[in-house]
Design an enzyme around this catalytic site. Structure first.
Site, PDB file in Angstrom:
ATOM      1  N   GLU A  13       0.820  -1.208   0.000  1.00 49.49           N
ATOM      2  CA  GLU A  13       0.000   0.000   0.000  1.00 49.49           C
ATOM      3  C   GLU A  13       0.854   1.258   0.000  1.00 49.49           C
ATOM      4  O   GLU A  13       1.978   1.265   0.487  1.00 49.49           O
ATOM      5  CB  GLU A  13      -0.941  -0.006   1.207  1.00 49.49           C
ATOM      6  N   CYS A  16       3.585   8.589   0.430  1.00 45.81           N
ATOM      7  CA  CYS A  16       4.167   7.732   1.459  1.00 45.81           C
ATOM      8  C   CYS A  16       4.286   6.324   0.880  1.00 45.81           C
ATOM      9  O   CYS A  16       3.292   5.733   0.464  1.00 45.81           O
ATOM     10  CB  CYS A  16       3.253   7.738   2.692  1.00 45.81           C
ATOM     11  N   CYS A  68       6.982  -6.685   7.403  1.00 49.66           N
ATOM     12  CA  CYS A  68       8.075  -6.109   8.189  1.00 49.66           C
ATOM     13  C   CYS A  68       8.430  -7.083   9.303  1.00 49.66           C
ATOM     14  O   CYS A  68       7.572  -7.804   9.801  1.00 49.66           O
ATOM     15  CB  CYS A  68       7.617  -4.779   8.799  1.00 49.66           C
ATOM     16  N   CYS A  93       7.242  -4.018  15.978  1.00 53.55           N
ATOM     17  CA  CYS A  93       6.748  -2.971  16.883  1.00 53.55           C
ATOM     18  C   CYS A  93       5.325  -3.324  17.311  1.00 53.55           C
ATOM     19  O   CYS A  93       4.486  -3.696  16.485  1.00 53.55           O
ATOM     20  CB  CYS A  93       6.781  -1.605  16.202  1.00 53.55           C
ATOM     21  N   CYS A 142       2.029  -1.692  15.719  1.00 53.21           N
ATOM     22  CA  CYS A 142       2.014  -1.483  14.264  1.00 53.21           C
ATOM     23  C   CYS A 142       1.385  -2.661  13.533  1.00 53.21           C
ATOM     24  O   CYS A 142       1.760  -3.817  13.731  1.00 53.21           O
ATOM     25  CB  CYS A 142       3.436  -1.257  13.774  1.00 53.21           C
ATOM     26  N   GLY A 183       7.123  -1.596   6.262  1.00 47.84           N
ATOM     27  CA  GLY A 183       8.515  -2.011   6.123  1.00 47.84           C
ATOM     28  C   GLY A 183       9.489  -1.127   6.864  1.00 47.84           C
ATOM     29  O   GLY A 183       9.164   0.004   7.239  1.00 47.84           O
ATOM     30  N   CYS A 217      -0.669   3.189   8.508  1.00 51.16           N
ATOM     31  CA  CYS A 217       0.268   2.102   8.803  1.00 51.16           C
ATOM     32  C   CYS A 217      -0.219   0.674   8.598  1.00 51.16           C
ATOM     33  O   CYS A 217      -0.434  -0.069   9.538  1.00 51.16           O
ATOM     34  CB  CYS A 217       0.742   2.216  10.246  1.00 51.16           C
TER      35      CYS A 217
END
Ligand code: SAH
Length: 352
Positions: free
Chosen positions: A95, A108, A115, A119, A122, A162, A336
């Site tokens: 995305e 963005c 990823c 975190c 996220c 990522g 995100c």
């Protein structure tokens, strides 16, 4: 069979060499091809009408032309923010987001499929890392959005899915191509790379002396708290991270941005604000406060608006430069990795 060359990831000098050595053509052809790829944003070799048919055939045979396929586009009715879902050649989904600001259009981009940084708050990391992205794939996020919107992209932030510094070589190459005079020629000053803090890579990046902005996802004021939110804090301490930031500044003279996602009751107290101000004292930086976007899988809650404001005021009292990130595209889940995740869940529901 030898693998086809990823022509959109080549620098102009690599393309020149390829054109002469592999295609057996005159060197000037490389400039023409490069312009088709990176200025005219061609999606196929057939569009390259100033090249002979035999040359186009050779290109088709020897090269892949990376082209992301738009599968969905959501436009916010609140602020016009557009979120794109793109399909890669191996059917994976990524995305990207287009945001309109007074100073221009900002895209963005994602830098990896998934990823592995983990975190806690996220959504992009929940499924782990699927694969790295190619420079050409990162570039094409920007190219396809510029073509679709019909408007010039002036800013690029590598803040999508990522960890860009976990795909370091591809990232650096992408920046080179994006900011090179022969391509879209976006100013390096208009490129921001956001990292959770891979310290050795920050040093490496610093030594390249690019004029890009480095954004650091800090999110906590001490190692203990940071470890709860971000596994990377087990590898590098905040002290090591800030030393790397000081080094980056010493090499590039670029003000660093610190991102701080405010989580209710976790990192949003007055003491946190005071400690943050102290931690960053003496560093030429900007603090970007992001009220956390809650995700279903975790019970982190967004700090109250009042707490966010108090946090900001406290930082300002200590002379820190701080803004609250304006939330864009709230109605289209622009935050995100949420949309990609939802899309993939839906399509696997349909399949299953
Ligand atoms: N891997 C890079 C880019 C990731 S996303 C990095 O860590 O910086 C960009 C920013 O959004 C990071 O600061 C990230 O920590 C933050 N972020 C991720 N999920 C979030 C959420 N649910 N709410 C608020 N901020 C989030």
């Amino acid at each position: 069979m030898t693998e086809k060359a990823d022509i959109k990831s080549m620098t102009l000098s690599e393309l020149e060499q390829f054109t002469v050595d592999i295609l057996g053509e005159k060197k000037f052809r490389a400039k023409q091809i490069y312009e088709w790829l990176h200025v005219r944003l061609a999606d196929s070799f057939d569009e390259m009408t100033n090249l002979s048919k035999p040359l186009r055939e050779k290109l088709k045979k020897q090269c892949v032309l990376t082209r992301l396929e738009m599968v969905e586009k959501y436009v916010s009715s609140i602020d016009g923010t557009a979120k794109y879902l793109f399909r890669l050649s191996d059917d994976r989904i990524i995305e990207s987001v287009l945001m309109h600001y007074k100073h221009g259009n900002s895209v963005c981009i994602s830098s990896q499929v998934g990823c592995r940084m983990g975190c806690r708050f996220c959504a992009s990391t929940l499924g782990g890392l699927e694969r790295q992205m190619l420079p050409s794939e990162m570039l094409d996020e920007i190219y396809q959005i510029q073509k679709d919107s019909g408007e010039r992209v002036s800013n690029v932030v590598v803040m999508g899915t990522g960890e860009p510094l976990d795909n370091y070589d591809a990232l650096v190459r992408m920046i080179e191509l994006l900011t090179g005079e022969q391509g879209l020629n976006i100013s390096q000053r208009n490129v921001t790379v956001s990292t959770c803090g891979l310290v050795p890579k920050i040093y490496e990046l610093a030594d390249l002396k690019l004029q890009i902005t480095l954004a650091i996802s800090l999110h906590a004021v001490n190692d203990e708290k940071r470890r709860e939110l971000m596994p990377i804090a087990n590898t590098y301490s905040i002290a090591e991270l800030l030393n790397a930031c000081r080094y980056y500044y010493s090499q590039n003279n670029r003000r660093i941005t610190f991102e701080y996602s405010l989580v209710k009751g976790v990192n949003d107290s007055r003491e946190d604000a005071r400690a943050l101000a102290q931690l960053l004292s003496g560093l030429n930086c900007h603090i970007n406060l992001i009220p956390v976007n809650p995700i279903e899988e975790r019970d982190y809650r967004q700090s109250e608006a009042d707490a966010v404001l108090k946090f900001k005021n406290m930082l300002e009292k200590y002379g820190r430069n701080v803004t609250i990130r304006r939330e864009m595209g709230r109605d289209i889940q622009a935050a995100c990795g949420q949309l990609r995740k939802k899309y993939m869940e839906q399509s696997s529901d349909e399949e299953g």
